[in-house]
Structure formats: C-alpha cells, structure tokens
Design a protein around this motif. Structure first.
Motif, PDB file in Angstrom:
ATOM      1  N   TYR A 142      -0.351   1.763   0.417  1.00  0.00           N
ATOM      2  CA  TYR A 142       0.338   2.819  -0.337  1.00  0.00           C
ATOM      3  C   TYR A 142      -0.075   4.200   0.165  1.00  0.00           C
ATOM      4  O   TYR A 142      -1.154   4.676  -0.131  1.00  0.00           O
ATOM      5  N   HIS A 143       0.809   4.803   0.939  1.00  0.00           N
ATOM      6  CA  HIS A 143       0.610   6.195   1.337  1.00  0.00           C
ATOM      7  C   HIS A 143       1.170   7.071   0.221  1.00  0.00           C
ATOM      8  O   HIS A 143       1.829   6.583  -0.691  1.00  0.00           O
ATOM      9  N   GLU A 144       0.942   8.379   0.333  1.00  0.00           N
ATOM     10  CA  GLU A 144       1.399   9.280  -0.727  1.00  0.00           C
ATOM     11  C   GLU A 144       2.898   9.144  -0.972  1.00  0.00           C
ATOM     12  O   GLU A 144       3.337   9.058  -2.102  1.00  0.00           O
ATOM     13  N   LYS A 145       3.657   9.100   0.106  1.00  0.00           N
ATOM     14  CA  LYS A 145       5.113   9.115  -0.073  1.00  0.00           C
ATOM     15  C   LYS A 145       5.823   7.879   0.445  1.00  0.00           C
ATOM     16  O   LYS A 145       7.042   7.804   0.395  1.00  0.00           O
ATOM     17  N   HIS A 146       5.097   6.952   1.004  1.00  0.00           N
ATOM     18  CA  HIS A 146       5.774   5.743   1.473  1.00  0.00           C
ATOM     19  C   HIS A 146       4.806   4.570   1.471  1.00  0.00           C
ATOM     20  O   HIS A 146       3.597   4.735   1.343  1.00  0.00           O
ATOM     21  N   LYS A 147       5.386   3.387   1.579  1.00  0.00           N
ATOM     22  CA  LYS A 147       4.574   2.174   1.675  1.00  0.00           C
ATOM     23  C   LYS A 147       4.638   1.675   3.108  1.00  0.00           C
ATOM     24  O   LYS A 147       5.693   1.736   3.737  1.00  0.00           O
ATOM     25  N   GLN A 148       3.511   1.188   3.586  1.00  0.00           N
ATOM     26  CA  GLN A 148       3.473   0.640   4.941  1.00  0.00           C
ATOM     27  C   GLN A 148       3.213  -0.863   4.839  1.00  0.00           C
ATOM     28  O   GLN A 148       2.282  -1.291   4.161  1.00  0.00           O
ATOM     29  N   ILE A 149       4.029  -1.631   5.523  1.00  0.00           N
ATOM     30  CA  ILE A 149       3.902  -3.087   5.476  1.00  0.00           C
ATOM     31  C   ILE A 149       3.271  -3.583   6.779  1.00  0.00           C
ATOM     32  O   ILE A 149       3.713  -3.203   7.864  1.00  0.00           O
ATOM     33  N   VAL A 150       2.253  -4.403   6.660  1.00  0.00           N
ATOM     34  CA  VAL A 150       1.618  -4.979   7.854  1.00  0.00           C
ATOM     35  C   VAL A 150       1.732  -6.494   7.760  1.00  0.00           C
ATOM     36  O   VAL A 150       1.324  -7.106   6.772  1.00  0.00           O
ATOM     37  N   ASN A 151       2.297  -7.076   8.799  1.00  0.00           N
ATOM     38  CA  ASN A 151       2.457  -8.529   8.881  1.00  0.00           C
ATOM     39  C   ASN A 151       1.127  -9.136   9.354  1.00  0.00           C
ATOM     40  O   ASN A 151       0.572  -8.680  10.345  1.00  0.00           O
ATOM     41  N   PRO A 152       0.639 -10.163   8.630  1.00  0.00           N
ATOM     42  CA  PRO A 152      -0.716 -10.661   8.943  1.00  0.00           C
ATOM     43  C   PRO A 152      -0.782 -11.654  10.096  1.00  0.00           C
ATOM     44  O   PRO A 152      -1.472 -12.668  10.028  1.00  0.00           O
ATOM     45  N   LYS A 153      -0.069 -11.362  11.162  1.00  0.00           N
ATOM     46  CA  LYS A 153      -0.022 -12.332  12.267  1.00  0.00           C
ATOM     47  C   LYS A 153      -1.252 -12.236  13.165  1.00  0.00           C
ATOM     48  O   LYS A 153      -1.854 -11.163  13.309  1.00  0.00           O
ATOM     49  N   SER A 154      -1.589 -13.358  13.743  1.00  0.00           N
ATOM     50  CA  SER A 154      -2.791 -13.446  14.561  1.00  0.00           C
ATOM     51  C   SER A 154      -2.768 -12.386  15.649  1.00  0.00           C
ATOM     52  O   SER A 154      -1.735 -12.122  16.264  1.00  0.00           O
ATOM     53  N   GLY A 155      -3.910 -11.780  15.872  1.00  0.00           N
ATOM     54  CA  GLY A 155      -4.022 -10.746  16.899  1.00  0.00           C
ATOM     55  C   GLY A 155      -3.982  -9.368  16.296  1.00  0.00           C
ATOM     56  O   GLY A 155      -4.537  -8.437  16.857  1.00  0.00           O
ATOM     57  N   SER A 156      -3.331  -9.197  15.140  1.00  0.00           N
ATOM     58  CA  SER A 156      -3.251  -7.822  14.662  1.00  0.00           C
ATOM     59  C   SER A 156      -4.446  -7.455  13.784  1.00  0.00           C
ATOM     60  O   SER A 156      -4.990  -8.272  13.044  1.00  0.00           O
ATOM     61  N   SER A 157      -4.859  -6.213  13.924  1.00  0.00           N
ATOM     62  CA  SER A 157      -6.003  -5.680  13.186  1.00  0.00           C
ATOM     63  C   SER A 157      -5.613  -4.360  12.545  1.00  0.00           C
ATOM     64  O   SER A 157      -4.835  -3.599  13.125  1.00  0.00           O
ATOM     65  N   VAL A 158      -6.161  -4.113  11.384  1.00  0.00           N
ATOM     66  CA  VAL A 158      -5.863  -2.906  10.609  1.00  0.00           C
ATOM     67  C   VAL A 158      -7.170  -2.197  10.275  1.00  0.00           C
ATOM     68  O   VAL A 158      -8.174  -2.860  10.002  1.00  0.00           O
ATOM     69  N   PHE A 159      -7.122  -0.885  10.237  1.00  0.00           N
ATOM     70  CA  PHE A 159      -8.327  -0.088  10.007  1.00  0.00           C
ATOM     71  C   PHE A 159      -7.937   1.142   9.191  1.00  0.00           C
ATOM     72  O   PHE A 159      -6.989   1.838   9.541  1.00  0.00           O
ATOM     73  N   PHE A 160      -8.608   1.395   8.078  1.00  0.00           N
ATOM     74  CA  PHE A 160      -8.314   2.607   7.304  1.00  0.00           C
ATOM     75  C   PHE A 160      -9.532   3.020   6.492  1.00  0.00           C
ATOM     76  O   PHE A 160     -10.487   2.250   6.347  1.00  0.00           O
ATOM     77  N   LYS A 161      -9.463   4.234   5.942  1.00  0.00           N
ATOM     78  CA  LYS A 161     -10.579   4.768   5.168  1.00  0.00           C
ATOM     79  C   LYS A 161     -10.604   4.097   3.795  1.00  0.00           C
ATOM     80  O   LYS A 161      -9.612   4.130   3.069  1.00  0.00           O
ATOM     81  N   SER A 162     -11.742   3.528   3.430  1.00  0.00           N
ATOM     82  CA  SER A 162     -11.805   2.703   2.214  1.00  0.00           C
ATOM     83  C   SER A 162     -11.577   3.494   0.934  1.00  0.00           C
ATOM     84  O   SER A 162     -11.061   2.964  -0.044  1.00  0.00           O
ATOM     85  N   SER A 163     -11.959   4.778   0.927  1.00  0.00           N
ATOM     86  CA  SER A 163     -11.846   5.550  -0.314  1.00  0.00           C
ATOM     87  C   SER A 163     -10.451   6.140  -0.483  1.00  0.00           C
ATOM     88  O   SER A 163     -10.146   6.726  -1.508  1.00  0.00           O
ATOM     89  N   ASP A 164      -9.623   5.991   0.540  1.00  0.00           N
ATOM     90  CA  ASP A 164      -8.412   6.793   0.629  1.00  0.00           C
ATOM     91  C   ASP A 164      -7.138   6.054   0.241  1.00  0.00           C
ATOM     92  O   ASP A 164      -6.311   6.567  -0.516  1.00  0.00           O
ATOM     93  N   LEU A 165      -6.973   4.854   0.760  1.00  0.00           N
ATOM     94  CA  LEU A 165      -5.666   4.208   0.661  1.00  0.00           C
ATOM     95  C   LEU A 165      -5.700   2.955  -0.223  1.00  0.00           C
ATOM     96  O   LEU A 165      -6.428   1.996   0.069  1.00  0.00           O
ATOM     97  N   GLU A 166      -4.871   2.978  -1.277  1.00  0.00           N
ATOM     98  CA  GLU A 166      -4.715   1.770  -2.084  1.00  0.00           C
ATOM     99  C   GLU A 166      -3.848   0.787  -1.301  1.00  0.00           C
ATOM    100  O   GLU A 166      -2.977   1.186  -0.524  1.00  0.00           O
ATOM    101  N   HIS A 167      -4.080  -0.475  -1.534  1.00  0.00           N
ATOM    102  CA  HIS A 167      -3.339  -1.492  -0.791  1.00  0.00           C
ATOM    103  C   HIS A 167      -3.292  -2.780  -1.590  1.00  0.00           C
ATOM    104  O   HIS A 167      -4.035  -2.937  -2.567  1.00  0.00           O
ATOM    105  N   GLU A 168      -2.466  -3.695  -1.136  1.00  0.00           N
ATOM    106  CA  GLU A 168      -2.211  -4.912  -1.895  1.00  0.00           C
ATOM    107  C   GLU A 168      -1.850  -6.036  -0.931  1.00  0.00           C
ATOM    108  O   GLU A 168      -1.201  -5.785   0.079  1.00  0.00           O
ATOM    109  N   VAL A 169      -2.297  -7.252  -1.241  1.00  0.00           N
ATOM    110  CA  VAL A 169      -1.855  -8.410  -0.465  1.00  0.00           C
ATOM    111  C   VAL A 169      -0.771  -9.103  -1.276  1.00  0.00           C
ATOM    112  O   VAL A 169      -1.022  -9.569  -2.399  1.00  0.00           O
TER     113      VAL A 169
END
Ligand code: OGA
Ligand code: NI
Length: 197
Positions: A153-180
């Motif tokens: 959950y970004h301020e103005k949009h949602k970003q979707i990440v597909n959990p396929k093998s090989g992909s990695s995600v990195f973000f600031k822990s205090s900053d961005l709410e997220h959901e599985v």
C-alpha cells in the motif's frame, strides 16, 4: 550478484520498493525450497505469531503462515550459502547507501492453501530494530489463479507483486503497509529483516 543488488537499490530509490528477478540463483532457490518442503513434512514449522516473540499471539484470523528461522547452527549448506549472500548484500547496502545495518533475521514461510496475512506493518510498536523487510519467493510455475500476491500500500496506489520463484522484494519496514492475499496453492518463501541497533 552485483546486478541483483544494483536492481534492488535503484528500484528502491525510485519507487520505495526494491525488486530483483535474480537475487537467488536457481540452484540455491531450488535447494531452499526443498529444505522448506522437508521441514514441513517433518512437522518442524511453527505457527507464526503477531507481535514480537515475547508478546505474541497466534491469531489465525490475521495470519496463517507457518515459519522456521534460519540459523547457522543448523549446519545446513544452503542456509549457510543464503546467509553468506545476505552478509554480502548488507555490506553492499552499508557501503553504497550508508544504511548502518548491524544484523538480520530470516525465516522460511509456508502458507497453506486458503491462508493469508492481513494488512500490516513489519515494525513492532515496542521495538524499532527492523529497518528493512526482504522477501524471496520460492514458487515455481506460480500462476495468476494461484493468488497469494503481495499487495503493498503506497500513499496513492497499490503495488502487486507476484510471488514467483526468483523474485525478491525489499522495502523499509516502518514505511509501507502490505498484505498477503489468500493463496489457492501452497506458497513458499523466505522472509526477513535487516536490523539496526
Ligand atoms: C511478512 C510478510 C509478505 C510475503 O512476513 O511480514 O508480510 O509476501 N510477508 O510473504
Ligand atoms: Ni509483513
């Protein structure tokens, strides 16, 4: 690995979410996936909690994954390889971005079909040591209908990440709410946090 590290840092700087499609080699991802499947078969995974380890609850209505913490004391060749790579990545981040990371923790995570993790932040209210969240997916041939996307959950949009093998995600822990989002297949990953004192 340098290319993967650069990809993560540049997409993090541009979009607050670092992404790489090749952070783990296929060989290492395959071995870690096999480890996780064996741990699950051997009933070694524990139900993940909410909140820190002292003050946690295992409320299945929030979070349905099962986890296992990586540790060098396991003397597992592939866990060691993974942790060596994290040491290298942390050194890269500290040198290139002055992040001041002093430690990390990583666990395997397995979501059985029908489970999810509701919208949350990764930092605990009483402990701010988690600076960055990092997730590495281990799902081969993951399809759209398998669900289980990560929604950030970004301020103005949602970003979707597909959990396929090989992909990695990195973000600031205090900053961005997220959901599985709920998955329709067993969903495998390694999730962790880079920490500051
Ligand atoms: C977590 C988490 C996201 C994912 O473990 O805190 O948000 O995509 N995981 O597995
Ligand atoms: Ni999270």
């Amino acid at each position: 690995m340098q290319k993967a590290y650069e990809d993560i840092v540049s997409s993090y700087i541009d979009q607050k979410v670092g992404l790489s499609q090749c952070f783990l080699s296929d060989k290492l991802a395959t071995a870690l996936r096999a480890n996780l499947i064996a741990l699950n078969s051997g009933d070694q995974l524990e139900r993940a909690g909410i909140g820190n380890r002292a003050k946690r609850s295992t409320d299945l209505s929030n979070r349905g994954d099962k986890i296992y913490w990586l540790d060098r004391s396991h003397k597992d060749e592939f866990e060691d390889q993974f942790l060596n790579q994290m040491d290298e990545f942390v050194a890269y981040l500290n040198a290139s971005c002055y992040t001041g990371i002093t430690g990390y923790e990583f666990h395997y995570a397995l979501y059985e079909k029908g489970t999810f993790y509701k919208k949350h932040l990764d930092q605990f209210q009483d402990n701010k040591s988690r600076a960055f969240t990092m997730i590495m997916y281990l799902n081969v041939d993951w399809k759209e209908e398998d669900g289980g996307n990560l929604c950030i959950y970004h301020e103005k949009h949602k970003q979707i990440v597909n959990p396929k093998s090989g992909s990695s995600v990195f973000f600031k822990s205090s900053d961005l709410e997220h959901e599985v989002l709920s998955c329709n297949q067993q969903r495998l990953s390694i999730t962790g946090w880079l920490k500051t004192d």
